[in-house]
Design a protein around this motif. Sequence first.
Motif, PDB file in Angstrom:
ATOM      1  N   LEU A 196       5.412 -60.415  34.611  1.00 31.96           N
ATOM      2  CA  LEU A 196       3.790 -60.495  34.617  1.00 31.96           C
ATOM      3  C   LEU A 196       3.029 -59.091  34.871  1.00 31.96           C
ATOM      4  CD1 LEU A 196       3.414 -63.790  36.602  1.00 31.96           C
ATOM      5  CD2 LEU A 196       2.799 -63.889  34.165  1.00 31.96           C
ATOM      6  N   PRO A 197       1.883 -59.089  34.070  1.00 32.39           N
ATOM      7  CA  PRO A 197       0.883 -57.990  33.948  1.00 32.39           C
ATOM      8  C   PRO A 197       0.260 -57.712  35.292  1.00 32.39           C
ATOM      9  CG  PRO A 197       0.231 -59.959  32.791  1.00 32.39           C
ATOM     10  CD  PRO A 197       1.750 -59.785  32.978  1.00 32.39           C
ATOM     11  N   ASP A 198       0.139 -56.980  35.725  1.00 32.39           N
ATOM     12  CA  ASP A 198      -0.773 -56.686  36.576  1.00 32.39           C
ATOM     13  C   ASP A 198      -1.837 -57.037  36.996  1.00 32.39           C
ATOM     14  OD1 ASP A 198       0.449 -54.287  36.959  1.00 32.39           O
ATOM     15  OD2 ASP A 198      -0.801 -52.764  36.405  1.00 32.39           O
ATOM     16  N   SER A 199      -2.927 -57.942  35.917  1.00 32.33           N
ATOM     17  CA  SER A 199      -4.098 -58.413  35.974  1.00 32.33           C
ATOM     18  C   SER A 199      -3.926 -59.564  35.135  1.00 32.33           C
ATOM     19  CB  SER A 199      -5.245 -57.673  35.999  1.00 32.33           C
ATOM     20  OG  SER A 199      -5.161 -57.065  34.564  1.00 32.33           O
ATOM     21  N   PHE A 200      -4.918 -60.965  35.152  1.00 31.12           N
ATOM     22  CA  PHE A 200      -5.323 -61.262  34.838  1.00 31.12           C
ATOM     23  C   PHE A 200      -6.031 -61.254  33.541  1.00 31.12           C
ATOM     24  CE2 PHE A 200      -4.352 -63.316  38.489  1.00 31.12           C
ATOM     25  CZ  PHE A 200      -3.864 -64.736  38.942  1.00 31.12           C
ATOM     26  N   SER A 201      -5.856 -61.547  32.517  1.00 31.23           N
ATOM     27  CA  SER A 201      -6.990 -61.619  31.700  1.00 31.23           C
ATOM     28  C   SER A 201      -7.699 -62.625  31.140  1.00 31.23           C
ATOM     29  CB  SER A 201      -5.824 -61.809  30.261  1.00 31.23           C
ATOM     30  OG  SER A 201      -5.265 -63.528  29.853  1.00 31.23           O
ATOM     31  N   ALA A 202      -7.959 -63.545  32.028  1.00 35.45           N
ATOM     32  CA  ALA A 202      -8.526 -64.622  32.308  1.00 35.45           C
ATOM     33  C   ALA A 202      -9.011 -64.983  33.400  1.00 35.45           C
ATOM     34  CB  ALA A 202      -8.970 -65.502  30.939  1.00 35.45           C
ATOM     35  N   PHE A 203     -10.283 -64.874  33.854  1.00 28.93           N
ATOM     36  CA  PHE A 203     -10.277 -65.862  35.815  1.00 28.93           C
ATOM     37  C   PHE A 203     -11.592 -66.112  35.291  1.00 28.93           C
ATOM     38  CE2 PHE A 203     -10.634 -66.384  39.915  1.00 28.93           C
ATOM     39  CZ  PHE A 203      -9.541 -67.472  40.485  1.00 28.93           C
ATOM     40  N   ASN A 204     -12.020 -67.486  35.262  1.00 26.20           N
ATOM     41  CA  ASN A 204     -13.383 -67.992  35.760  1.00 26.20           C
ATOM     42  C   ASN A 204     -13.507 -69.705  35.889  1.00 26.20           C
ATOM     43  OD1 ASN A 204     -12.879 -69.203  32.359  1.00 26.20           O
ATOM     44  ND2 ASN A 204     -12.404 -67.395  32.348  1.00 26.20           N
ATOM     45  N   ALA A 205     -14.399 -70.051  36.296  1.00 23.95           N
ATOM     46  CA  ALA A 205     -14.838 -71.142  36.742  1.00 23.95           C
ATOM     47  C   ALA A 205     -16.604 -71.567  35.881  1.00 23.95           C
ATOM     48  CB  ALA A 205     -14.916 -71.516  38.207  1.00 23.95           C
ATOM     49  N   ASP A 206     -16.966 -72.995  35.544  1.00 24.53           N
ATOM     50  CA  ASP A 206     -17.486 -73.393  35.650  1.00 24.53           C
ATOM     51  C   ASP A 206     -17.559 -74.856  35.693  1.00 24.53           C
ATOM     52  OD1 ASP A 206     -20.275 -74.094  34.824  1.00 24.53           O
ATOM     53  OD2 ASP A 206     -19.795 -74.197  32.389  1.00 24.53           O
ATOM     54  N   LEU A 207     -18.707 -75.123  37.073  1.00 23.79           N
ATOM     55  CA  LEU A 207     -18.908 -76.700  37.819  1.00 23.79           C
ATOM     56  C   LEU A 207     -20.335 -76.518  38.267  1.00 23.79           C
ATOM     57  CD1 LEU A 207     -18.082 -75.825  41.854  1.00 23.79           C
ATOM     58  CD2 LEU A 207     -17.929 -74.116  40.389  1.00 23.79           C
ATOM     59  N   THR A 208     -20.384 -77.707  38.346  1.00 27.52           N
ATOM     60  CA  THR A 208     -21.784 -78.693  39.083  1.00 27.52           C
ATOM     61  C   THR A 208     -21.136 -78.819  40.816  1.00 27.52           C
ATOM     62  OG1 THR A 208     -22.752 -78.876  37.163  1.00 27.52           O
ATOM     63  CG2 THR A 208     -23.519 -79.647  39.016  1.00 27.52           C
TER      64      THR A 208
END
Length: 333
Positions: A196-208
């Motif tokens: 697995l690479p050193d870092s995430f290519s995406a890490f996000n969230a959208d919530l209420t």
Amino acid sequence: MHRLLALILVAAVLWGGWWVLGSRGAERAFQTWLEERRTAGWVAEVSDLSVQGFPNRFDTTFTDLRLADPATGWAWDAPFFQLLALSYQPNHIIAVWPPNSQLATPLEKFDLTSADLRASLKVDASTSLAIDRATLVSDSLTITAASTGEATRMSALRAAIERSPSAPTDYRIGLSAEGLSLPPRLRALLGAGSDLPDSFSAFNADLTASFDRPWDRRALETIRPQPTALTLRIAEAKWGALELALAGDLTLTDGTPEGRLTIKARNWQEILTMARSADLLSPALATQAESVLGMLARAGGNPKTLDLPLDFKRGMLFIGPIPVAPAPRIFLR
């Protein structure tokens, strides 16, 4: 011409007087707040508190700021902290953090290193200072655990919160962490291999999130507002070939969730292998889970992608009719 000049001079004097009164009022208000925190049992110390920015700004600088709430175990030390506001719009505040500060939680102490970490905060023009909207950004952020020296890093952090105009205790929240990399110990706990690479290519969230009361000054001074409902539009993480996404709705009673989340996992077999490597699943349970999940994935048409409902009810997490674990309790300390 003389009348115009006189009018300008009078306006300048009045504006200067307003700034002096406003700056002194702001300084007294902050000093009073610190004293109230000390009376409540906090550590609340500064070596200097000053207000500058004449004539159009109230720029408050706290030097050698130390805040600690023994009741919750949270504390923060910073060499300086700034709150910047326009004198004609004092409820719109820019907060500026120092490049280095220390944060203590009930579980661990952390050193925070950031580049241009700041927040924009719009609050109600009232004594409660309820949050209307806020954003927080940093070009980079490193969080280093004091006990191990291991660091979580991100190349950029973006976070935002906005109160619903129709429901004063509902807030839409967004989060994006770019270039997120985990420390070795956490990678090991997750069973992450060297592929697995050193870092995430995406890490996000959208919530209420709905809370039992608004986020205002009392949220810092006393107990935190507690979530009563969550609507998760999307929360996703992409790490190499692994992709995980969540969406759904939950209600919370005393922190215990009820409702359904749908999880979408791409290359789910590798995620299962990680859980087994991290001893999160016993070999027998992992084998059983692989068989059942493989059948569900094939039924969905793509054996490498899994769409799975997670049901929270009666204090348990269910996959279909099968209870797999106690439901986590969601509580803000």
